[in-house]
Design a protein around this motif. Structure first.
Motif, PDB file in Angstrom:
ATOM      1  N   ALA A 116      -2.797   8.625  -4.827  1.00 48.99           N
ATOM      2  CA  ALA A 116      -4.117   8.388  -4.245  1.00 48.99           C
ATOM      3  C   ALA A 116      -4.123   6.994  -3.651  1.00 48.99           C
ATOM      4  O   ALA A 116      -3.390   6.120  -4.115  1.00 48.99           O
ATOM      5  CB  ALA A 116      -5.195   8.509  -5.312  1.00 48.99           C
ATOM      6  N   PRO A 117      -4.935   6.770  -2.631  1.00 52.55           N
ATOM      7  CA  PRO A 117      -4.994   5.410  -2.086  1.00 52.55           C
ATOM      8  C   PRO A 117      -5.474   4.412  -3.136  1.00 52.55           C
ATOM      9  O   PRO A 117      -5.003   3.300  -3.198  1.00 52.55           O
ATOM     10  CB  PRO A 117      -5.985   5.500  -0.944  1.00 52.55           C
ATOM     11  N   PHE A 118      -6.397   4.839  -3.961  1.00 52.09           N
ATOM     12  CA  PHE A 118      -6.962   3.960  -4.983  1.00 52.09           C
ATOM     13  C   PHE A 118      -6.952   4.688  -6.316  1.00 52.09           C
ATOM     14  O   PHE A 118      -7.312   5.858  -6.390  1.00 52.09           O
ATOM     15  CB  PHE A 118      -8.394   3.561  -4.615  1.00 52.09           C
TER      16      PHE A 118
ATOM     17  N   PHE B 182       0.829  -1.191   0.000  1.00 51.00           N
ATOM     18  CA  PHE B 182       0.000   0.000   0.000  1.00 51.00           C
ATOM     19  C   PHE B 182       0.869   1.249   0.000  1.00 51.00           C
ATOM     20  O   PHE B 182       1.891   1.295   0.658  1.00 51.00           O
ATOM     21  CB  PHE B 182      -0.909   0.033   1.237  1.00 51.00           C
ATOM     22  N   PRO B 183       0.466   2.301  -0.699  1.00 51.73           N
ATOM     23  CA  PRO B 183       1.224   3.555  -0.683  1.00 51.73           C
ATOM     24  C   PRO B 183       1.252   4.138   0.722  1.00 51.73           C
ATOM     25  O   PRO B 183       0.339   3.919   1.516  1.00 51.73           O
ATOM     26  CB  PRO B 183       0.436   4.470  -1.628  1.00 51.73           C
ATOM     27  N   SER B 184       2.286   4.902   1.044  1.00 54.32           N
ATOM     28  CA  SER B 184       2.424   5.467   2.381  1.00 54.32           C
ATOM     29  C   SER B 184       1.320   6.476   2.706  1.00 54.32           C
ATOM     30  O   SER B 184       1.026   6.713   3.864  1.00 54.32           O
ATOM     31  CB  SER B 184       3.787   6.118   2.553  1.00 54.32           C
TER      32      SER B 184
ATOM     33  N   SER C  19     -17.145  -2.324  -3.247  1.00 55.60           N
ATOM     34  CA  SER C  19     -16.853  -1.232  -4.171  1.00 55.60           C
ATOM     35  C   SER C  19     -16.960  -1.742  -5.602  1.00 55.60           C
ATOM     36  O   SER C  19     -16.227  -2.632  -6.008  1.00 55.60           O
ATOM     37  CB  SER C  19     -15.448  -0.693  -3.920  1.00 55.60           C
ATOM     38  N   LEU C  20     -17.876  -1.172  -6.361  1.00 53.32           N
ATOM     39  CA  LEU C  20     -18.069  -1.558  -7.748  1.00 53.32           C
ATOM     40  C   LEU C  20     -17.393  -0.592  -8.714  1.00 53.32           C
ATOM     41  O   LEU C  20     -17.455  -0.771  -9.924  1.00 53.32           O
ATOM     42  CB  LEU C  20     -19.565  -1.645  -8.065  1.00 53.32           C
ATOM     43  N   ALA C  21     -16.730   0.438  -8.187  1.00 51.53           N
ATOM     44  CA  ALA C  21     -16.056   1.417  -9.037  1.00 51.53           C
ATOM     45  C   ALA C  21     -14.859   0.785  -9.733  1.00 51.53           C
ATOM     46  O   ALA C  21     -14.160  -0.042  -9.160  1.00 51.53           O
ATOM     47  CB  ALA C  21     -15.590   2.603  -8.194  1.00 51.53           C
ATOM     48  N   SER C  22     -14.629   1.170 -10.977  1.00 51.14           N
ATOM     49  CA  SER C  22     -13.444   0.683 -11.690  1.00 51.14           C
ATOM     50  C   SER C  22     -12.308   1.688 -11.598  1.00 51.14           C
ATOM     51  O   SER C  22     -11.143   1.334 -11.654  1.00 51.14           O
ATOM     52  CB  SER C  22     -13.771   0.381 -13.153  1.00 51.14           C
ATOM     53  N   THR C  23     -12.636   2.965 -11.451  1.00 50.16           N
ATOM     54  CA  THR C  23     -11.622   4.008 -11.308  1.00 50.16           C
ATOM     55  C   THR C  23     -11.995   4.921 -10.150  1.00 50.16           C
ATOM     56  O   THR C  23     -13.159   4.999  -9.757  1.00 50.16           O
ATOM     57  CB  THR C  23     -11.486   4.856 -12.594  1.00 50.16           C
ATOM     58  N   PHE C  24     -10.991   5.607  -9.624  1.00 47.89           N
ATOM     59  CA  PHE C  24     -11.193   6.470  -8.466  1.00 47.89           C
ATOM     60  C   PHE C  24     -10.602   7.848  -8.737  1.00 47.89           C
ATOM     61  O   PHE C  24      -9.582   7.969  -9.432  1.00 47.89           O
ATOM     62  CB  PHE C  24     -10.526   5.853  -7.227  1.00 47.89           C
ATOM     63  N   GLN C  25     -11.215   8.884  -8.167  1.00 47.60           N
ATOM     64  CA  GLN C  25     -10.733  10.245  -8.337  1.00 47.60           C
ATOM     65  C   GLN C  25      -9.358  10.379  -7.686  1.00 47.60           C
ATOM     66  O   GLN C  25      -9.111   9.865  -6.603  1.00 47.60           O
ATOM     67  CB  GLN C  25     -11.697  11.226  -7.685  1.00 47.60           C
TER      68      GLN C  25
END
Length: 160
Positions: free
Chosen positions: A79-81, A22-24, A66-72
């Motif tokens: 970004a975390p995701f 995971f990113p810091s 979570s059904l999202a394929s992309t995240f803001q």
């Protein structure tokens, strides 16, 4: 020298140190990953609560699927995701829960056994030795004997 049993095969050799997946700046993963947060809890409690911190926005006590394929992203690549295939909130919760149930520090989930096998094998260095059951899934056996050996690893298929 490390020897690790990994679902039907044993990895023997010097394993390279790898960073946490995971990113810091991943606040979602950080708030779920407090050292000793689940210490002393029983299996049933861990199965229900590990990896599932309450949502700071909605107060939900279970992580929604979570059904999202992309995240803001505020900034590209920070970004975390970013994209659901690489990481998403549902997988983070699942991996945290499995790690807690197994008494591990981290957990990783894969879409298939072949994906897990390839990932583990890619962590090895030339000269490392994999000892694998000779009655393992045929695709795993072919991967080890035809692909992994090209990277300088030694593979032994044995009757376990």
């Amino acid at each position: 020298i490390n020897a690790e049993y990994m679902g039907g095969f044993c990895v023997v050799g010097k394993m390279a140190a790898h960073a946490h997946p995971f990113p810091s700046d991943d606040s979602v993963a950080k708030r779920a990953r407090t050292e000793g947060a689940h210490e002393g809890h029983h299996f049933g409690t861990l199965a229900i609560h590990a990896g599932q911190p309450s949502d700071s926005v909605t107060g939900a006590v279970c992580v929604p699927i979570s059904l999202a394929s992309t995240f803001q992203q505020r900034t590209p690549g920070v970004a975390p995701f970013e994209y659901s295939r690489t990481l998403n909130p549902t997988r983070v919760a699942y991996q945290e829960c499995v790690a807690a149930l197994e008494g591990g520090k981290y957990g990783l989930a894969f879409a298939s056994g072949c994906a897990a096998t390839g990932t583990i094998t890619n962590m090895l260095e030339a000269g490392d030795h994999i000892i694998c059951s000779d009655d393992v899934y045929g695709g795993t056996q072919r991967y080890f004997l035809r692909v992994a050996t090209k990277f300088g690893g030694k593979i032994s298929m044995v009757d376990m």
